[in-house]
Enzyme design. Structure first.
Site, PDB file in Angstrom:
ATOM      1  N   GLU A  64       3.141   1.074  -3.580  1.00 45.52           N
ATOM      2  CA  GLU A  64       1.913   0.366  -3.227  1.00 45.52           C
ATOM      3  C   GLU A  64       0.744   0.875  -4.060  1.00 45.52           C
ATOM      4  O   GLU A  64       0.503   2.079  -4.156  1.00 45.52           O
ATOM      5  CB  GLU A  64       1.622   0.581  -1.730  1.00 45.52           C
ATOM      6  CG  GLU A  64       0.340  -0.053  -1.234  1.00 45.52           C
ATOM      7  CD  GLU A  64       0.068   0.272   0.231  1.00 45.52           C
ATOM      8  OE1 GLU A  64      -0.850  -0.328   0.809  1.00 45.52           O
ATOM      9  OE2 GLU A  64       0.785   1.137   0.795  1.00 45.52           O
ATOM     10  N   LYS A  90      -0.995  -8.482   0.396  1.00 50.89           N
ATOM     11  CA  LYS A  90      -0.829  -8.003   1.765  1.00 50.89           C
ATOM     12  C   LYS A  90      -1.664  -8.836   2.733  1.00 50.89           C
ATOM     13  O   LYS A  90      -2.842  -9.103   2.479  1.00 50.89           O
ATOM     14  CB  LYS A  90      -1.249  -6.531   1.822  1.00 50.89           C
ATOM     15  CG  LYS A  90      -0.939  -5.832   3.143  1.00 50.89           C
ATOM     16  CD  LYS A  90      -1.323  -4.357   3.049  1.00 50.89           C
ATOM     17  CE  LYS A  90      -1.017  -3.602   4.335  1.00 50.89           C
ATOM     18  NZ  LYS A  90      -1.424  -2.178   4.252  1.00 50.89           N
ATOM     19  N   CYS A 122       3.600  -1.774   2.796  1.00 47.24           N
ATOM     20  CA  CYS A 122       3.312  -0.752   3.792  1.00 47.24           C
ATOM     21  C   CYS A 122       3.756  -1.181   5.186  1.00 47.24           C
ATOM     22  O   CYS A 122       4.899  -1.586   5.381  1.00 47.24           O
ATOM     23  CB  CYS A 122       1.838  -0.367   3.750  1.00 47.24           C
ATOM     24  SG  CYS A 122       1.469   1.227   4.534  1.00 47.24           S
TER      25      CYS A 122
END
Length: 522
Positions: free
Chosen positions: A274, A339, A390
């Site tokens: 990430e 995200k 995540c």
């Protein structure tokens, strides 16, 4: 000491719960609520019910989630004494589902005067439902611990999900409660034997579920690179205050060294974590220095790459936390993924749209645009890849959407550098890989600081990276080109429906019994 004695059962439940969650084995999961439930059954006022539940939740939060102290020190830059105070406050509010369950049960019992058996059943069911719908920063449950301990019962997650396993675990406390209560009678021994036999059979069934999985019909080799970038360096690079070149060089060097170590093997693609790329990435930035250097590196080595990077959302002009695929010539392969489930107080501030001034009262906090969610897959070389960033992996509904789109495997890029090396890396790893069991797909998880690894559709976890060390690992990953849907994927809402249905049924029984009792009195 005498003043403490009445509160020992809630304390004991807190200890049993806290020491039964990852990284601990679930040694007490099947009976951890029993002391608290005995305590609740002896109480005659609402205050003690609430305090007992709060004590239990406070104790198990301090044991099972003390990494929050490290998070407050590292992320919020609080001194250790202040971080400890913050941990205490978190312990008091993090798992209020426990005292809430007690309060709801007590109020119902007081109003409807349920029979003893019905009251016990409702106590267990209300506790289970409150846990299932609790609002927490870290959406854990009691099912994950079975996977963490590699106990075969976890394979039932492909049928009922880990949330269903969690519900079954909590409900199993009920027969063991009765068995303990009647331990001196034959009935208690029979109940205990039944629970033990059932648990053994469920584990045998779990092994059967694993062995009946279809054999993979394809495979690829993926290189995972974990650079271990310190938070101070990463933050400086993100703010444009240096370290960008050092970070980029570290990833390039680690990747190059791994390519040399495996020069006789064909690597299908590499993965970086990430926001690993220390500059903006996207078509509008492809002429910038770092994107040009990355493209040249990949082209020279004919290496495709999946990497986390920041980009910019065009409509809002806000930064996005994104995942990109670059082909062997260093060209970005559309679409990229941004995200969509953002971290509160890390990537956005809750309520900021209504109270913009709140940003001035808090430590520096990201202001990110949300992506469109799991609405499309990443495609390259015939692979259909479901992207997660995540803690999006903690939400089964998110991964179900990826499975519905036909994802052959899941790629997860994570940065766990804020949480220390003790508990959270292990908790987060198992909770991420659990999605692969529920939907029977491999999961590739690459992190900045560990734990990076790959799990197969069978739930088997391959080599795991060390924590807080630079590392790289090459994995051969077998997969199905057209994976079938699991029962859990098709019947996603079955367990919640059964739980709510059972609650309605039990409440209905209690209502009918009350009417009959009132009729008999008249």
């Amino acid at each position: 000491m005498n003043s403490l004695k009445p509160w020992l059962p809630p304390i004991l439940s807190g200890i049993l719960i806290g020491t039964s969650y990852i990284p601990f084995p679930p040694w007490a999961s099947l009976f951890c609520f029993i002391p608290l439930w005995f305590f609740w059954n002896r109480q005659t006022n609402l205050k003690n019910i609430f305090i007992g539940g709060l004590i239990t939740s406070f104790v198990f939060t301090l044991i099972g989630f003390n990494w929050v102290t490290y998070l407050l020190h590292e992320f919020a830059h609080l001194d250790w004494p202040v971080a400890v105070i913050g941990m205490v406050i978190y312990g008091l509010i993090a798992h209020l589902f426990v005292p809430l369950a007690g309060v709801l049960w007590f109020l119902g019992q007081k109003k409807f005067q349920w029979s003893k058996q019905l009251s016990l059943g409702l106590m267990a069911l209300i506790t289970t439902l409150c846990e299932a719908y609790s609002l927490t920063l870290f959406d854990w449950n009691f099912g994950y611990s079975w996977y963490g301990a590699n106990i075969p019962v976890y394979h039932w997650a492909e049928v009922i999900g880990f949330s269903g396993l969690s519900a079954a675990t909590l409900l199993c406390n009920l027969p063991l409660y009765i068995a303990w209560e009647q331990r001196k009678q034959k009935t208690g021994k029979i109940i205990l034997a039944t629970v033990v036999t059932g648990f053994i059979l469920l584990n045998a069934g779990g092994l059967w579920l694993k062995n009946r999985l279809p054999q993979p019909d394809a495979s690829f080799k993926a290189l995972l690179v974990q650079a271990y970038i310190e938070n101070a360096e990463k933050l400086a690079a993100e703010l444009g205050k240096g370290y960008g070149k050092e970070i980029f060089t570290r990833y390039i060097t680690l990747t190059d060294n791994a390519l040399k170590a495996h020069q006789n093997e064909k690597i299908d693609f590499a993965m970086w974590p990430e926001t690993a790329f220390p500059a903006l990435l996207g078509e509008q930035f492809k002429s910038d220095a770092y994107p040009v250097a990355l493209a040249q590196f990949l082209q020279n080595r004919q290496l495709p790459l999946i990497t986390g990077a920041y980009s910019v959302d065009q409509p809002s002009r806000l930064i996005t936390n994104s995942l990109f695929v670059l082909n062997k010539d260093g060209e970005i392969v559309p679409p990229h993924y941004s995200k969509s489930i953002l971290l509160a107080f890390g990537e956005y501030i809750p309520g900021e749209q209504f109270f913009p001034e709140i940003r001035n009262w808090l430590p520096p906090t990201g202001h990110f645009a949300r992506g469109r969610g799991p609405s499309e897959l990443l495609h390259w070389n015939g692979y259909k890849m479901g992207a997660q960033i995540c803690y999006e992996s903690l939400f089964p509904k998110f991964s179900r959407s990826l499975a519905e789109l036909g994802a052959q495997f899941i790629v997860n890029a994570t940065n766990d550098s804020w949480y220390g090396a003790w508990q959270e890396p292990y908790q987060h790893m198992y909770m991420t890989l659990a999605r692969g069991v529920e939907f029977r797909r491999p999961v590739l998880r690459v992190t900045n600081t560990g734990i990076s690894t790959v799990s197969l559709a069978s739930g088997e976890i391959l080599q795991r990276s060390p924590v807080h060390q630079a590392w790289s690992g090459l994995y051969e990953v077998p997969y199905l080109k057209n994976p079938p849907a699991t029962f859990y994927q098709n019947w996603f809402w079955l367990v919640p429906g059964l739980l709510w249905g059972a609650l309605v049924l039990l409440l209905g029984i209690g209502f009918v019994n009350r009417l009959n009792n009132n009729g008999a009195k008249n």
